[in-house]
Write a protein that holds these residues in place. Structure first.
Motif, PDB file in Angstrom:
ATOM      1  N   GLY B 123     -52.173  32.150  -2.519  1.00 22.80           N
ATOM      2  CA  GLY B 123     -52.920  33.240  -3.130  1.00 22.80           C
ATOM      3  C   GLY B 123     -52.668  34.568  -2.429  1.00 22.80           C
ATOM      4  O   GLY B 123     -52.466  35.603  -3.073  1.00 22.80           O
ATOM      5  N   LEU B 124     -52.649  34.529  -1.088  1.00 25.11           N
ATOM      6  CA  LEU B 124     -52.470  35.757  -0.321  1.00 25.11           C
ATOM      7  C   LEU B 124     -51.068  36.321  -0.505  1.00 25.11           C
ATOM      8  O   LEU B 124     -50.876  37.534  -0.630  1.00 25.11           O
ATOM      9  N   MET B 126     -49.223  36.015  -3.044  1.00 27.60           N
ATOM     10  CA  MET B 126     -49.049  36.541  -4.398  1.00 27.60           C
ATOM     11  C   MET B 126     -49.982  37.726  -4.647  1.00 27.60           C
ATOM     12  O   MET B 126     -50.133  38.164  -5.779  1.00 27.60           O
ATOM     13  N   GLU B 127     -50.625  38.184  -3.566  1.00 30.44           N
ATOM     14  CA  GLU B 127     -51.513  39.336  -3.629  1.00 30.44           C
ATOM     15  C   GLU B 127     -52.584  39.195  -4.698  1.00 30.44           C
ATOM     16  O   GLU B 127     -52.800  40.092  -5.513  1.00 30.44           O
ATOM     17  N   GLN B 128     -53.225  38.059  -4.713  1.00 34.82           N
ATOM     18  CA  GLN B 128     -54.302  37.845  -5.671  1.00 34.82           C
ATOM     19  C   GLN B 128     -55.628  38.345  -5.100  1.00 34.82           C
ATOM     20  O   GLN B 128     -55.742  38.610  -3.904  1.00 34.82           O
ATOM     21  N   SER B 129     -56.617  38.439  -5.958  1.00 37.20           N
ATOM     22  CA  SER B 129     -57.947  38.861  -5.503  1.00 37.20           C
ATOM     23  C   SER B 129     -58.569  37.766  -4.643  1.00 37.20           C
ATOM     24  O   SER B 129     -58.137  36.615  -4.670  1.00 37.20           O
ATOM     25  N   VAL B 132     -59.503  34.582  -6.473  1.00 38.40           N
ATOM     26  CA  VAL B 132     -58.382  33.703  -6.821  1.00 38.40           C
ATOM     27  C   VAL B 132     -57.929  32.942  -5.572  1.00 38.40           C
ATOM     28  O   VAL B 132     -57.638  31.738  -5.629  1.00 38.40           O
ATOM     29  N   VAL B 133     -57.895  33.637  -4.432  1.00 38.72           N
ATOM     30  CA  VAL B 133     -57.499  32.983  -3.178  1.00 38.72           C
ATOM     31  C   VAL B 133     -58.454  31.815  -2.887  1.00 38.72           C
ATOM     32  O   VAL B 133     -58.023  30.698  -2.587  1.00 38.72           O
ATOM     33  N   GLN B 134     -59.749  32.075  -3.034  1.00 41.65           N
ATOM     34  CA  GLN B 134     -60.731  31.029  -2.765  1.00 41.65           C
ATOM     35  C   GLN B 134     -60.580  29.858  -3.731  1.00 41.65           C
ATOM     36  O   GLN B 134     -60.632  28.693  -3.335  1.00 41.65           O
ATOM     37  N   LEU B 136     -57.847  28.975  -5.423  1.00 42.61           N
ATOM     38  CA  LEU B 136     -56.609  28.248  -5.125  1.00 42.61           C
ATOM     39  C   LEU B 136     -56.807  27.339  -3.912  1.00 42.61           C
ATOM     40  O   LEU B 136     -56.382  26.179  -3.894  1.00 42.61           O
ATOM     41  N   LYS B 190     -48.453  40.525   4.940  1.00 38.28           N
ATOM     42  CA  LYS B 190     -48.830  39.220   4.391  1.00 38.28           C
ATOM     43  C   LYS B 190     -49.044  38.176   5.489  1.00 38.28           C
ATOM     44  O   LYS B 190     -50.026  37.431   5.470  1.00 38.28           O
TER      45      LYS B 190
END
Lengths: 262, 348
Positions: B123-124, B126-129, B132-134, B136, B190
């Protein structure tokens, strides 16, 4: 009368090693049956098959007239208890807690034992003369005491049948006597006992029936007096076994011993 | 008279006085956590803010808006998540130790933390919010445990030893995946983000997140609490438990599902917090004995207290927040070493 345990034509093999061949055995309610035989002949395997821990590949085992495979784990535990050989407990529970675990088959899935269950467990320990162990840590008592606690736990299940795997194997004379005494008490209470043993001499003291298993299957099966003969014992163990009668103070004591010359 | 007798015999060490003490300590630490912080707010102001917002008491606000925000939107959710994660991880650890009849098992043994880390790292990168990270992270944690379970399954059973081995294999695989992601990640922003996330923090949990954390964890903890006595039976070994009439496969699935929901949720929200699930059950065993009937409630209280204290340290030790995963190990390892020495490995 219908046998409480009926073993017919049972065969069992581990991978490709055949252990039991066409075993037939009928056991009636209240009997004490000893399974004798040399190391590795399949005594414990037969016990595990009766308990459905191992699934037989051939033949049929009926418990109270019903195929053992059709029982649920809980149903079976209410009917049949199993006292395993010594084992290690990972956590130091009190002995009373260990005995109380025998109430499991009588409790619902989300239920814990009630005070009545605890009382019941304690009364059984009292009856077996081990109430003084109740507060002691199960990991800190001797092997013999542990065996007695496990027997109490099995009685806590209120089973009709109890299976014993070598109940006296690691015990000294005093503890052997204690366990044998309790085994007799069980049969007086009408509990059916099926046990394996390495000590043929114990059989005269407690067995109603004996089943002798050799490497190639059953050697003999029947009442103690019919089966405990030099001939059968010798062919079971593959060594010459003699039976002696000793008279002391007017009491006849019978025992057997292998000949040490091979 | 006999009744009291057997009660004393069962667990002489746990009196209701002791329980009251545990509960009072936990609640006090919870409130102390609300009083402490970078912004100096007096305890009575904190209590007034809580009274007005939670109990709807008719209190006239004599404080600034920023104080209300600090208490209600920063400190309170943080204290709640710290207590529930601490309680959940400790309880899962105790449940797994009982189930695997091994006192050295941690709640991450089936690979949930490795899986969840990979999910978060993906998630991180792919620069998600954050959400979304949580999500995933949660899904990958569950995926790892499912893989472990399927690997361990032989015919209709999953022997305990197979579960441990499969867990090790799956963990190793996901660790390698994580390394791969880190290797490919941009070293400027990242990689630090991933590394920092993995060290864990309670800081990213907002009031709005709380229901999503509390619901799965609360239900799972309630279920584990209800079957806690069965853990005693299970800990005697699988074959024996079965002979005592315990359906071990059903209980095993229930325990795995519950602990996985607890650990996956906690990793998704707070990162990998090690040691809590290992140390606290031991500490509790020394306090209340090995009987899971007492042990499980004790782990809930002690786990919550422990993580609250650790989180306070993490917030207050230095100007920048110290990642909580570091502190649990720094504090937990010496405690564990001390316990090991003191008890010489046997927990009597």
């Amino acid at each position: 009368m219908q046998p409480i345990v009926s073993v017919s034509n049972v065969s069992f093999a581990y991978q490709n090693k055949q252990v039991l061949r066409n075993i037939n055995l009928d056991i009636y309610e209240g009997e004490t049956v000893c399974l004798l035989g040399p190391n590795g002949c399949g005594k414990t395997t037969l016990l595990n098959c009766i308990h459905n821990t191992l699934q037989i590949q051939q033949g049929r085992i009926l418990i109270c007239g019903r195929d053992v495979k059709t029982y649920s784990i809980t149903e079976l535990a209410r009917l049949m208890g199993y006292v395993f050989q010594e084992h290690n407990a990972p956590f130091p529970y009190t002995s009373l807690e260990v005995v109380r675990m025998g109430r499991t088959p009588h409790l619902g899935f989300f239920q814990s034992p009630s005070e009545q269950d605890t009382e019941f467990a304690y009364s059984i320990m009292d009856e077996l003369g081990i109430a003084h162990l109740a507060a002691k840590r199960y990991t800190n008592i001797s092997g013999g005491e542990r065996q007695l606690v496990l027997i109490a736990r099995t009685l806590c299940q209120e089973p009709k049948i109890i299976l014993f795997d070598e109940p006296t194997s690691h015990l000294d004379y005093k503890n052997q006597a204690l366990v044998l005494h309790i085994l007799k008490k069980l049969s007086q209470r009408g509990i059916t006992v099926i046990m394996t043993s390495h000590f043929p001499n114990h059989v005269w003291n407690l067995g109603d029936k004996v089943a002798m298993i050799g490497y190639s299957g059953f050697v003999a099966m029947g009442h103690v007096e019919e089966v405990m003969t030099e001939e059968y014992l010798s062919s079971t163990y593959g060594v010459n076994v003699r039976i002696y009668d000793v008279v002391k103070n007017g009491e006849i004591k019978r025992f057997c011993s292998p000949e040490l010359e091979l | 008279m006999k009744k009291t007798n057997t009660n004393i015999i069962l667990e002489p060490s746990v009196s209701s006085k002791k329980w009251c003490l545990f509960i009072v300590i936990t609640i006090s630490i919870f409130f102390v956590s609300l009083f402490l912080g970078r912004m100096t707010i007096s305890p009575d102001t904190v209590l007034k803010v809580l009274g007005k917002n939670l109990l709807m008491l008719p209190i006239e606000p004599d404080w600034e808006q920023s104080i209300e925000i600090a208490v209600m939107r920063i400190r309170l959710p943080r204290a709640i998540i710290a207590s529930i994660v601490g309680a959940g991880l400790s309880m899962s650890g105790a449940a797994f130790q009982g189930m695997f009849h091994n006192p050295l098992v941690s709640p991450f043994i089936l690979g949930v933390s490795a899986g969840a880390s990979v999910g978060a790292a993906l998630g991180l990168i792919m620069e998600q919010s954050l959400m979304v990270v949580q999500l995933l992270s949660f899904c990958f944690g569950i995926l790892a445990v499912v893989l472990t379970y399927l690997t361990a399954k032989i015919y209709k059973t999953t022997p305990i030893l197979m579960l441990v081995l499969a867990g090790t294999v799956v963990s190793a695989f996901f660790q390698a995946m994580l390394s791969l992601i880190k290797f490919l990640a941009d070293t400027e922003d990242k990689l630090p983000a991933i590394t920092f996330w993995l060290m864990g923090s309670m800081g990213s949990v907002s009031m709005e997140d709380l229901p999503f954390a509390l619901l799965p964890m609360g239900i799972s903890m309630a279920a584990l609490f209800l079957v806690r006595w069965r853990l005693n039976v299970f800990s005697m070994g699988e074959q024996e438990a079965k002979s005592l009439g315990l359906n071990t496969e059903v209980l095993k699935i229930l325990i795995i599902v519950c602990t996985t929901l607890i650990t996956a949720t906690s990793v998704a929200f707070c990162g990998v917090i090690g040691w809590v699930g290992l140390v606290i059950p031991h500490l509790c065993r020394m306090l209340v004995g090995p009987d899971h009937k007492n042990l499980i409630p004790a782990t809930i209280l002690m786990g919550a207290t422990y993580l609250l204290i650790i989180d306070n340290l993490s917030r207050l030790l230095s100007a920048a927040e110290v990642p909580i995963g570091i502190l649990t190990a720094v504090v937990g390892a010496p405690i564990f070493a001390y316990l090991l020495r003191k008890t010489k490995g046997g927990w009597n």
